[in-house]
Design a protein around this motif. Structure first.
Motif, mmCIF file in Angstrom:
data_model
loop_
_atom_site.group_PDB
_atom_site.id
_atom_site.type_symbol
_atom_site.label_atom_id
_atom_site.label_comp_id
_atom_site.label_asym_id
_atom_site.label_seq_id
_atom_site.Cartn_x
_atom_site.Cartn_y
_atom_site.Cartn_z
ATOM 1 N N SER A 239 0.821 -1.210 0.000
ATOM 2 C CA SER A 239 0.000 0.000 0.000
ATOM 3 C C SER A 239 0.861 1.270 0.000
ATOM 4 O O SER A 239 0.397 2.340 -0.358
ATOM 5 C CB SER A 239 -0.932 -0.014 1.205
ATOM 6 O OG SER A 239 -0.153 -0.096 2.362
ATOM 7 N N SER A 240 2.119 1.158 0.428
ATOM 8 C CA SER A 240 2.998 2.335 0.333
ATOM 9 C C SER A 240 4.345 1.900 -0.255
ATOM 10 O O SER A 240 4.654 0.712 -0.268
ATOM 11 C CB SER A 240 3.205 2.935 1.725
ATOM 12 O OG SER A 240 3.689 1.952 2.578
ATOM 13 N N ALA A 241 5.104 2.884 -0.708
ATOM 14 C CA ALA A 241 6.382 2.570 -1.367
ATOM 15 C C ALA A 241 7.327 1.883 -0.370
ATOM 16 O O ALA A 241 7.352 2.234 0.808
ATOM 17 C CB ALA A 241 7.015 3.853 -1.876
ATOM 18 N N SER A 242 8.074 0.916 -0.875
ATOM 19 C CA SER A 242 9.050 0.231 -0.025
ATOM 20 C C SER A 242 10.443 0.647 -0.459
ATOM 21 O O SER A 242 10.817 0.495 -1.627
ATOM 22 C CB SER A 242 8.883 -1.287 -0.161
ATOM 23 O OG SER A 242 10.053 -1.939 0.288
ATOM 24 N N GLN A 243 11.226 1.157 0.507
ATOM 25 C CA GLN A 243 12.593 1.587 0.200
ATOM 26 C C GLN A 243 13.421 0.399 -0.285
ATOM 27 O O GLN A 243 14.259 0.523 -1.178
ATOM 28 C CB GLN A 243 13.202 2.149 1.468
ATOM 29 C CG GLN A 243 14.160 3.268 1.218
ATOM 30 C CD GLN A 243 15.001 3.547 2.461
ATOM 31 O OE1 GLN A 243 14.614 3.214 3.595
ATOM 32 N NE2 GLN A 243 16.143 4.159 2.264
ATOM 33 N N GLY A 244 13.123 -0.755 0.296
ATOM 34 C CA GLY A 244 13.837 -1.970 -0.086
ATOM 35 C C GLY A 244 13.586 -2.319 -1.543
ATOM 36 O O GLY A 244 14.511 -2.653 -2.288
ATOM 37 N N ALA A 245 12.311 -2.229 -1.962
ATOM 38 C CA ALA A 245 11.961 -2.566 -3.356
ATOM 39 C C ALA A 245 12.622 -1.573 -4.307
ATOM 40 O O ALA A 245 13.188 -1.954 -5.335
ATOM 41 C CB ALA A 245 10.443 -2.548 -3.528
ATOM 42 N N GLU A 246 12.584 -0.293 -3.947
ATOM 43 C CA GLU A 246 13.186 0.735 -4.814
ATOM 44 C C GLU A 246 14.690 0.517 -4.955
ATOM 45 O O GLU A 246 15.250 0.617 -6.052
ATOM 46 C CB GLU A 246 12.911 2.133 -4.251
ATOM 47 C CG GLU A 246 11.486 2.587 -4.538
ATOM 48 C CD GLU A 246 11.068 3.785 -3.706
ATOM 49 O OE1 GLU A 246 11.925 4.381 -3.013
ATOM 50 O OE2 GLU A 246 9.859 4.123 -3.745
ATOM 51 N N SER A 247 15.297 0.209 -3.836
ATOM 52 C CA SER A 247 16.740 0.002 -3.864
ATOM 53 C C SER A 247 17.090 -1.232 -4.705
ATOM 54 O O SER A 247 18.089 -1.232 -5.438
ATOM 55 C CB SER A 247 17.186 -0.104 -2.407
ATOM 56 O OG SER A 247 18.441 -0.615 -2.311
ATOM 57 N N LEU A 248 16.261 -2.266 -4.629
ATOM 58 C CA LEU A 248 16.510 -3.467 -5.442
ATOM 59 C C LEU A 248 16.375 -3.164 -6.940
ATOM 60 O O LEU A 248 17.145 -3.658 -7.755
ATOM 61 C CB LEU A 248 15.543 -4.596 -5.054
ATOM 62 C CG LEU A 248 15.914 -5.394 -3.794
ATOM 63 C CD1 LEU A 248 14.791 -6.362 -3.416
ATOM 64 C CD2 LEU A 248 17.212 -6.177 -3.981
#
Ligand code: HAM
Length: 439
Positions: A239-248
């Motif tokens: 439901s909200s942006a994940s820093q982990g996903a963005e970094s990956l």
């Protein structure tokens, strides 16, 4: 009577390295060293004994409660034989932070003790190559570390069909568990331990572990579904942006630019057992289904230097173990038949020549870069000395008898081809060197 003798076996789970095994080890270590240095990493090392507290804080329950060899010294200090390198690296950075120029690129090759049940791929003493970047918090350092892994594997002759680098991110894991599964921080800890062991335990044991920790069946099923999903799929469901996903996402595009994305893939099930990992985590797996155990792994740790002083020094790196890797090299036929490191020349000795002449010849050859050993017993028959040279793997036998001494010559015999040459003593070093280069 024999029970009066001590056992000649090494302690359970440790290995003796006879010269043949040592040749193998030297080949593996020198290849590791070359790759690490090619990427600009500097070698460091630390003590084999550390204070127990160093591990108690962040290395994870299993390691601390079950695997650490610990003892008290004579003054009652609680100490541990190092089970891993990362806390030592963090301690050393903290101790000299003002003098060190960040970011650091450090590597080490060292041995570690863990009290484990010896089995395939697991011993009590093992060696690791550790490669770490300290003081660089951007994803560029994560990408470089994965790049070093790919280069290492390739330098041993492994191609993309033999291994995979499986990557995930602890922050993404936490976000998914909180957001999709609605679990609290304590449960996240338990689930991460169960997921880390998932490939090594049965499905029933995995489910029982989660059920005992109060994780409902529907949540286990939801988690199964996430394991099968792609990174963009998972990110889209949050439901909200994940820093982990963005970094990956950024990491995978950098890996593409570095030309290593063909051996890398996202795998949500990679969490790693240590509590100190805070970001990207990865494991290297053998592509062969016969070897399910991961070869080695690593990740990003943000808070380890902070154990020793107020600091924001983040680290990322990996520990590459020698035991699992040797199994990998064997399974894929990657061990060269000639590992080098064999002695070069045996100086055969004869009764009629003064022993001092042999010592002189040995020194002449050594100073010309030709490693050699002198046969001790001048009375031994030529046949016996030649057999000795053969069994020991000498490349050459150098003969200096009375006639050769008088005429300023030596006889050199190549053990493999049996080719024999009479050389002038004056330029024998050049001739032998050429002979060795040509074979
Ligand atoms: P680790 O996964 O515990 O990570 O160990 C790294 C590697 O060492 C393992 O993947 C395995 O190859 C090898 N290894 C560990 N225990 C044993 C054992 N009992 N027998 C044989 N091989 C073993 C760490 O130690 C982290 N400190 C790595 C790291 C460095 N993370 C960031 N920087």
């Amino acid at each position: 009577m024999t029970d009066q003798f001590l056992t000649s076996k090494p302690y359970k789970g440790t290995r003796d390295f006879y010269p043949d095994e040592m040749r193998m080890r030297a080949w593996v270590f020198s290849t590791m060293r070359r790759v690490a240095e090619d990427f600009g990493y500097e070698e460091m090392s630390g003590p084999i004994v550390e204070r127990f507290d160093l591990y108690a804080a962040k290395s994870g329950e299993e390691l601390v409660n079950e695997q650490i060899y610990h003892f008290e010294d004579k003054s009652g200090r609680r100490l541990a034989i190092r089970p891993e390198m990362t806390p030592t690296v963090a301690r050393m950075v903290a101790a000299r932070l003002e003098q060190l120029t960040l970011p650091l690129r450090w590597y080490s090759i060292a041995n570690f003790m863990r009290y484990e049940r010896p089995q395939k791929g697991r011993l009590r003493e093992h060696w690791q190559l550790n490669v770490d970047v300290l003081g660089e918090s951007t994803v560029r350092a994560d990408a470089e570390i994965i790049g070093v892994v790919a280069a290492l594997m390739r330098s041993f002759g492994a191609d993309g069909s033999m291994f995979r680098i499986k990557i995930s991110d602890r922050r993404l894991f936490n976000d998914v568990l909180r957001n999709l599964l609605d679990v609290g921080d304590n449960e996240i800890q338990t689930i991460s331990k169960a997921v880390d062991k998932r490939a090594k335990i049965s499905r029933e044991d995995y489910e029982a572990w989660l059920a005992e920790s109060g994780i409902a069946k529907e949540k286990i099923a939801l988690l199964d579904d996430v394991f099968e999903s792609s990174l963009s799929d998972i990110a889209g469901r949050l439901s909200s942006a994940s820093q982990g996903a963005e970094s990956l996402e950024t990491l995978f595009s950098l890996l593409d630019q570095a030309g290593v994305s063909d051996v890398c893939q996202f795998d949500f099930a990679i969490v790693r057992g240590f509590d100190y990992y805070t970001g990207m985590v990865f494991e290297v797996e053998d592509a062969s289904p016969d070897n399910r155990r991961s070869l080695f792994g690593g990740g990003r740790y943000d808070n380890l230097v902070g154990l020793f002083r107020k600091s924001e020094v983040s680290g990322v790196g990996f520990g590459f173990g020698d035991v699992t890797f040797q199994d990998f090299l064997t399974a894929h036929g990657l061990i060269p038949s000639d590992l080098g490191g064999r002695p070069t020349a045996l100086i055969v000795t004869f009764d009629g020549v003064a022993y001092a002449e042999y010592l002189k010849l040995a020194e002449e050859l050594r100073s010309g870069g030709i490693a050699n050993a002198v046969y001790f017993d001048q009375g031994a028959k030529l046949k016996k000395q030649m057999q000795f040279a053969e069994r020991k793997g000498f490349a050459l036998a150098v003969l200096l008898g009375e006639d050769e001494l008088a005429s300023g010559k030596i006889v050199v015999k190549q053990m493999a081809s049996r080719r024999q040459l009479t050389l002038d003593r004056a330029d024998c070093v050049e001739q032998i060197t050429k002979m060795l280069e040509d074979t």
